[in-house]
Motif scaffolding. Structure first.
Motif, short mmCIF file in Angstrom:
data_model
loop_
_atom_site.label_atom_id
_atom_site.label_comp_id
_atom_site.label_asym_id
_atom_site.label_seq_id
_atom_site.Cartn_x
_atom_site.Cartn_y
_atom_site.Cartn_z
N LYS A 4 5.92 3.83 3.95
CA LYS A 4 4.49 3.58 3.63
C LYS A 4 3.78 4.88 2.65
O LYS A 4 3.21 4.57 1.93
N SER A 5 4.27 6.14 3.25
CA SER A 5 3.53 7.25 3.01
C SER A 5 4.20 7.63 1.31
O SER A 5 3.45 7.77 0.56
N ILE A 6 5.55 7.22 1.22
CA ILE A 6 6.04 7.38 -0.27
C ILE A 6 5.70 6.39 -1.13
O ILE A 6 5.33 6.87 -2.25
N SER A 7 5.16 5.13 -0.71
CA SER A 7 4.84 4.17 -1.44
C SER A 7 3.24 4.57 -1.91
O SER A 7 2.93 4.51 -3.14
N SER A 8 2.63 4.92 -0.93
CA SER A 8 1.26 5.20 -1.50
C SER A 8 1.25 6.48 -2.35
O SER A 8 0.39 6.55 -3.30
N ILE A 9 2.06 7.42 -2.10
CA ILE A 9 1.85 8.59 -2.86
C ILE A 9 2.52 8.09 -4.29
O ILE A 9 1.71 8.64 -5.38
N LEU A 10 3.34 7.66 -4.43
CA LEU A 10 3.83 6.93 -5.82
C LEU A 10 2.71 6.22 -6.47
O LEU A 10 2.74 6.33 -7.68
N SER A 11 2.13 5.25 -5.88
CA SER A 11 0.87 4.55 -6.46
C SER A 11 -0.02 5.57 -6.62
O SER A 11 -0.63 5.12 -7.85
N LEU A 12 -0.30 6.17 -6.02
CA LEU A 12 -1.47 7.12 -6.54
C LEU A 12 -1.16 8.07 -7.76
O LEU A 12 -2.04 8.11 -8.74
#
Length: 54
Positions: A4-12
Motif C-alpha cells: 500500500k505504501s509503495i503503490s501510494s508513493i508511485l501513484s503520487l
C-alpha cells in the motif's frame, strides 16, 4: 502495508509528474520558508500519529 505504501508513493509520483502546477511566486526565500514549514508540519503529524498508536 508495504504494498500500500509503495503503490501510494508511485501513484503520487505519477500524478505530480503529469500535472502542471502554476508557479505562485519566484521568490526563493519565500519558497524555502513555506517548503520547510509544510515539511516540518508533515513530519510532526507523522511523529504524533506514531506516538498515539504506541
Amino acid at each position: 502495508m508495504v504494498v500500500k505504501s509503495i503503490s501510494s508513493i508511485l501513484s503520487l509520483s505519477v500524478f505530480i509528474y503529469f500535472e502542471n502546477f502554476e508557479t505562485v511566486t519566484d521568490d526563493k526565500l519565500l519558497i524555502a520558508i513555506f517548503g520547510s514549514l509544510f515539511l516540518g508540519a508533515g513530519i510532526g503529524i507523522t511523529i504524533a500519529d506514531i506516538y498515539i498508536f504506541l
